[in-house]
Design a protein around this motif. Structure first.
Motif, PDB file in Angstrom:
ATOM      1  N   PRO A 194      27.588 -33.929 -21.419  1.00 30.55           N
ATOM      2  CA  PRO A 194      28.929 -34.636 -21.190  1.00 30.55           C
ATOM      3  C   PRO A 194      30.022 -34.574 -22.290  1.00 30.55           C
ATOM      4  O   PRO A 194      29.887 -33.936 -23.346  1.00 30.55           O
ATOM      5  CB  PRO A 194      28.287 -36.051 -21.648  1.00 30.55           C
ATOM      6  N   GLY A 213      29.342 -41.858 -16.564  1.00 32.36           N
ATOM      7  CA  GLY A 213      28.386 -41.308 -16.211  1.00 32.36           C
ATOM      8  C   GLY A 213      27.119 -41.640 -17.084  1.00 32.36           C
ATOM      9  O   GLY A 213      27.460 -42.549 -18.050  1.00 32.36           O
ATOM     10  N   ALA A 220      32.365 -37.321 -14.700  1.00 30.88           N
ATOM     11  CA  ALA A 220      31.149 -37.653 -15.133  1.00 30.88           C
ATOM     12  C   ALA A 220      30.030 -38.243 -14.094  1.00 30.88           C
ATOM     13  O   ALA A 220      28.678 -38.022 -14.481  1.00 30.88           O
ATOM     14  CB  ALA A 220      31.079 -38.658 -16.319  1.00 30.88           C
ATOM     15  N   LYS A 255      32.149 -33.941 -17.273  1.00 34.53           N
ATOM     16  CA  LYS A 255      30.604 -33.238 -17.304  1.00 34.53           C
ATOM     17  C   LYS A 255      31.001 -31.710 -17.240  1.00 34.53           C
ATOM     18  O   LYS A 255      31.659 -31.343 -16.221  1.00 34.53           O
ATOM     19  CB  LYS A 255      29.720 -33.798 -16.110  1.00 34.53           C
ATOM     20  N   GLU A 284      33.022 -36.701 -23.645  1.00 35.62           N
ATOM     21  CA  GLU A 284      33.458 -38.079 -23.575  1.00 35.62           C
ATOM     22  C   GLU A 284      35.071 -37.806 -23.977  1.00 35.62           C
ATOM     23  O   GLU A 284      35.462 -37.065 -24.633  1.00 35.62           O
ATOM     24  CB  GLU A 284      32.761 -38.740 -24.653  1.00 35.62           C
TER      25      GLU A 284
END
Length: 303
Positions: A124, A146, A176, A157, A126
């Protein structure tokens, strides 16, 4: 310069980036160009694109937590002899988006060797704290919610494929909420041999599609699936899949591709690509030693 940023050989990076930029510019000038608007003057900067790209890459091996600190405390005071046409920090941030295409092309020249053993994973990225997701506007329309083993997050992602030497083979950035299996066919277009992943890549349709192209997808079985026979070497390599998680850890904690201070989608992409390039220059990458040493009792067919 190498004494200030000890993790990367900045002189080597600049020479290779500059050679690539000159070659790219030579081929670009040979292509037919669109006519300029009447009275339009193309923008120019004192700094070349190769200098901008080199500094963007160097940040990810500097140890500084923010690019502003790196530029104002390291580049401007100590690197003016190497980069005599340095601009202010604000102006440099404005110039960074102009090197996005060249940086992406240069990263593709830094891809590793396809050896027949590959590992795939996603991590991930962010863009803000989940509590601020509703008010976030910088990446509106590009990101989504996500969920991973840690919990919910808001952002992108990053999908990666590496070989057993820890070298990058392919990468892709998605929202995500995109399924891990969706970008696999495109990312594995030039791969062969065996591809190892976690339970998120289990799919009969995906397995058959890759198998027809000479690539065998090997993933951990889900809890509700029956056990299946597997070669010993495949079981060993599947257990070593954590090597790509070590790569993700280096990209986030050393190269710092994941932070929530971006104010531009283009500068976010430059930071991400520069971090990936910086990783390719790392002297020691997470890798597996697959050479047979003192295992003469094992049959050759095992390997």
């Amino acid at each position: 310069m190498t004494n200030i940023v000890s993790r990367l050989d900045i002189t080597r990076i600049f020479c290779e980036v500059d050679d690539f930029c000159q070659s790219f510019e030579h081929h670009w000038q040979q292509q037919p160009q669109l006519p300029s608007m009447l009275g339009e003057r193309p923008g120019r900067s004192r700094m070349s694109l190769s200098e901008i790209i080199t500094i963007a890459i160097a940040f990810h091996g500097s140890g500084f937590r923010t690019f502003k600190e790196f530029y104002t405390l390291c580049v401007q005071p100590h690197w003016r002899g190497a980069f005599p046409h340095l601009v202010s920090y604000t102006r440099f941030v404005e110039l960074m988006p102009w090197c996005l295409m060249l940086l992406c092309c240069f990263l593709h020249t830094r891809m590793g060797e396809v050896t027949g053993i590959s590992f795939i994973d996603s991590t991930p990225i962010e863009v803000c704290h989940p509590c601020r997701a509703r008010a976030h506007k910088v990446f509106k329309g590009f990101v989504h919610w996500g969920k991973n083993s840690v919990g919910w997050y808001y952002g992108f992602k990053l999908h990666l494929i590496i070989n057993e030497k820890g070298e990058l083979l392919a990468f892709k950035l998605t929202a995500a909420n995109i399924d891990d299996r969706k970008p696999v066919p495109e990312m594995t277009h030039d791969l062969f041999g065996k591809l190892f992943g976690d339970r998120g890549y289990v799919s009969q349709k995906l397995f058959e599609e890759l198998y027809e192209r000479g690539l065998q997808m090997i993933a951990r079985s889900k809890r509700n699936m029956k056990n299946r026979l597997m070669k010993v070497i495949d079981k060993i390599l599947l257990r070593k899949r954590a090597v790509i998680e070590s790569v993700n850890d280096q990209l986030k904690n050393i190269c710092q591709i994941d932070h929530s201070r971006h104010r531009s989608i283009f500068n976010f992409l430059v930071n991400l690509l520069a971090g990936l390039v910086a990783y390719t220059y790392a002297e020691k990458k997470p890798a597996l030693d697959l050479e047979v040493k003192g295992l003469s009792a094992l049959p050759p067919a095992l390997f």
